[in-house]
Design a protein around this motif. Structure first.
Motif, mmCIF file in Angstrom:
data_model
loop_
_atom_site.group_PDB
_atom_site.id
_atom_site.type_symbol
_atom_site.label_atom_id
_atom_site.label_comp_id
_atom_site.label_asym_id
_atom_site.label_seq_id
_atom_site.Cartn_x
_atom_site.Cartn_y
_atom_site.Cartn_z
ATOM 1 N N THR A 281 57.782 63.685 29.109
ATOM 2 C CA THR A 281 56.435 64.173 29.660
ATOM 3 C C THR A 281 55.460 63.170 29.967
ATOM 4 O O THR A 281 55.436 62.172 29.303
ATOM 5 C CB THR A 281 55.814 65.083 28.676
ATOM 6 O OG1 THR A 281 56.259 66.067 28.095
ATOM 7 C CG2 THR A 281 54.242 65.694 29.506
ATOM 8 N N ARG A 350 53.163 66.051 32.954
ATOM 9 C CA ARG A 350 54.218 66.546 33.957
ATOM 10 C C ARG A 350 55.655 66.422 33.121
ATOM 11 O O ARG A 350 55.883 65.331 32.618
ATOM 12 C CB ARG A 350 54.335 65.674 35.040
ATOM 13 C CG ARG A 350 52.945 65.558 35.655
ATOM 14 C CD ARG A 350 53.130 64.832 37.155
ATOM 15 N NE ARG A 350 53.709 63.437 37.141
ATOM 16 C CZ ARG A 350 53.369 62.465 36.742
ATOM 17 N NH1 ARG A 350 51.992 62.407 36.474
ATOM 18 N NH2 ARG A 350 54.092 61.393 36.648
ATOM 19 N N GLU A 351 56.145 67.543 32.819
ATOM 20 C CA GLU A 351 57.644 67.583 32.164
ATOM 21 C C GLU A 351 58.453 67.205 33.299
ATOM 22 O O GLU A 351 58.317 67.487 34.301
ATOM 23 C CB GLU A 351 57.596 68.895 31.592
ATOM 24 C CG GLU A 351 56.765 69.011 30.433
ATOM 25 C CD GLU A 351 57.131 70.632 29.862
ATOM 26 O OE1 GLU A 351 56.769 70.701 28.555
ATOM 27 O OE2 GLU A 351 57.567 71.572 30.381
ATOM 28 N N TRP A 352 59.687 66.746 32.790
ATOM 29 C CA TRP A 352 60.795 66.147 33.608
ATOM 30 C C TRP A 352 62.304 66.267 32.851
ATOM 31 O O TRP A 352 62.062 65.878 31.228
ATOM 32 C CB TRP A 352 60.577 64.875 33.972
ATOM 33 C CG TRP A 352 61.427 64.286 34.917
ATOM 34 C CD1 TRP A 352 61.805 64.286 36.247
ATOM 35 C CD2 TRP A 352 62.626 63.284 34.374
ATOM 36 N NE1 TRP A 352 62.823 63.424 36.576
ATOM 37 C CE2 TRP A 352 63.303 62.690 35.641
ATOM 38 C CE3 TRP A 352 63.060 62.970 33.175
ATOM 39 C CZ2 TRP A 352 64.394 62.106 35.452
ATOM 40 C CZ3 TRP A 352 64.128 61.998 33.188
ATOM 41 C CH2 TRP A 352 64.604 61.462 34.242
#
Length: 417
Positions: A281, A350-352
């Motif tokens: 994140t 922001r998740e990835w």
């Protein structure tokens, strides 16, 4: 066949950091290089990594401490290491090779090879960043590895002793010294280790795109397309895109990360590559004043201050390339980070998820096809693709141009398995 349109000199399959750095080295040498990728330059796994030049990270994953922790980690579905039960039968042969890689003789050979590659990587990144004008993206703040218990710290001492043999500098810290290296840590941390030579970059995606601009200036070009077929065609190599286009290349470099072994198999090379699915994140830049990369090895993740945000991520999910992401893993790391850094603002992240191409002995494949002299490989760097990209670029250039290699490539052969 139209030579102007369909025949190319060197084709590189994969525009991650390894592929585009190799393109830069070859283009600098005057070769006409065309890079193929289904999405773009550094848009997939190379865009979301932790941004470290981990030159001191020479220990293979299958070292004794890792093997000792595996049962405990697997018991936690959101812990540092997880294997989806349905994927375990497919993974079993790779796990057996991973276990074998931890045997003393195998471990020592992998350690020596990794250390040699890392030494070259540090030299080559310094040179490449100077040539490409990207030196301002380098951060030389070192790293801080943190321990919650004295037993955890003592268990790590053999791994630090192994680094002594290769001249890697570090300093063990007492509890009262930790705040000097990172203010605001939770009181739970009792010891730490500072590594002054550990470096990070301002943002790995931005660095990759800047290196690509340097490659373009040297003459490299990019084609957006998903390569589905690679096979010999007389004295050329045929490349067929899934979109329908067919091209012919004098030489091909397969640097497609977690998908590389699927192309290598078409050429007769069966390579036991598995995918470490990593999660993170990225929080806004003001989430916490992190001074340098923080490493929580007991929990399998790091926190990296980037120019574009604060990245909290790591962990390993051995689950292949087709399963849907499990972002509960990102959330679990973020919750731990909040406990480790009281006051961390975890909003707005922001998740990835990305795919790390991993081989059982923790060494990449840098070499050639068993049967096709014009086909070369550069993949399987695991957690260390960014770190080792410049060394790989030099070694690939030397191999493809018939020059003497800077280091012995035998440990990295595709045929070692």
């Amino acid at each position: 066949m139209s030579a102007a349109v369909d025949e190319i000199d060197i084709a590189i399959i994969g525009a991650g950091i390894v592929g585009i750095v190799a393109a830069a080295y070859l283009a600098e040498a005057g070769r006409k290089v065309t890079v193929f990728d289904r999405t773009g330059v550094c848009e997939e796994t190379s865009s979301g990594n932790a941004g470290a030049f981990a030159f001191s990270d020479v220990l293979p994953l299958a070292h004794k401490g890792m093997m000792r922790n595996v049962p405990k980690w697997l018991a936690d579905p959101l812990g540092p290491l997880t294997i989806p039960p349905a994927y375990l039968p497919k993974l079993a042969p790779w796990l057996f090779r991973f276990w074998r890689a931890g045997a003393p003789a195998n471990y020592e050979a992998s350690l020596a090879a990794q250390a040699g590659l890392m030494k070259l990587a540090e030299q080559e990144w310094a040179s490449l960043m100077a040539r490409s004008g990207t030196g301002s993206m380098l951060r030389e703040d070192g790293s801080l590895e943190l321990y919650e218990r004295e037993a955890e710290f003592k268990a790590a001492l053999p791994s630090w002793a192994a680094r002594d043999r290769f001249g890697i500098a570090y300093r063990h810290l007492e509890k009262h010294e930790l705040a000097n290296y990172q203010p605001g840590l939770a009181d739970r941390f009792t010891r730490g280790t500072f590594v002054p030579g550990w470096k990070t970059v301002s943002d790995p995606k931005d660095l990759g795109k800047a290196i690509w601009r340097h490659a373009e200036v040297s003459g490299a070009s990019f084609v957006k397309g998903d390569v589905g077929l690679v096979r010999p065609a007389g004295d050329r190599i045929l490349i067929q895109l899934k979109q329908g286009r067919t091209l012919f290349a004098r030489q091909v470099l397969i640097a497609a990360g977690a998908w590389s072994h699927l192309l290598a198999r078409q050429l007769g090379d069966v390579i036991p590559l598995e995918t470490e699915r990593g999660y993170n994140t990225t929080l806004p830049t003001g989430a916490f004043d992190v001074k340098r990369q923080l490493i929580f090895s007991g929990h399998g993740f790091v926190i990296t201050p980037l120019a574009t945000g604060l990245r909290v991520g790591g962990a390993v999910e051995l689950g292949g390339i087709s399963r849907a992401p499990n972002y509960a893993r990102s959330k679990a790391m973020l919750e731990k980070a909040r406990k480790f850094l009281p006051g961390l603002d975890t909003s707005g992240g922001r998740e990835w998820m990305g795919f790390r191409p991993s081989l059982p002995d923790s060494l990449p494949v840098i070499g050639g096809s068993r049967s096709q002299a014009g086909v070369h490989y550069a993949f399987g760097h695991g957690h260390l693709g960014l770190t080792q990209a410049a060394a790989t670029g030099r070694l690939v250039r030397e191999r493809m141009l018939g020059q003497k290699s800077a280091i012995d490539l035998t440990p990295f052969s595709a045929q070692r398995f």
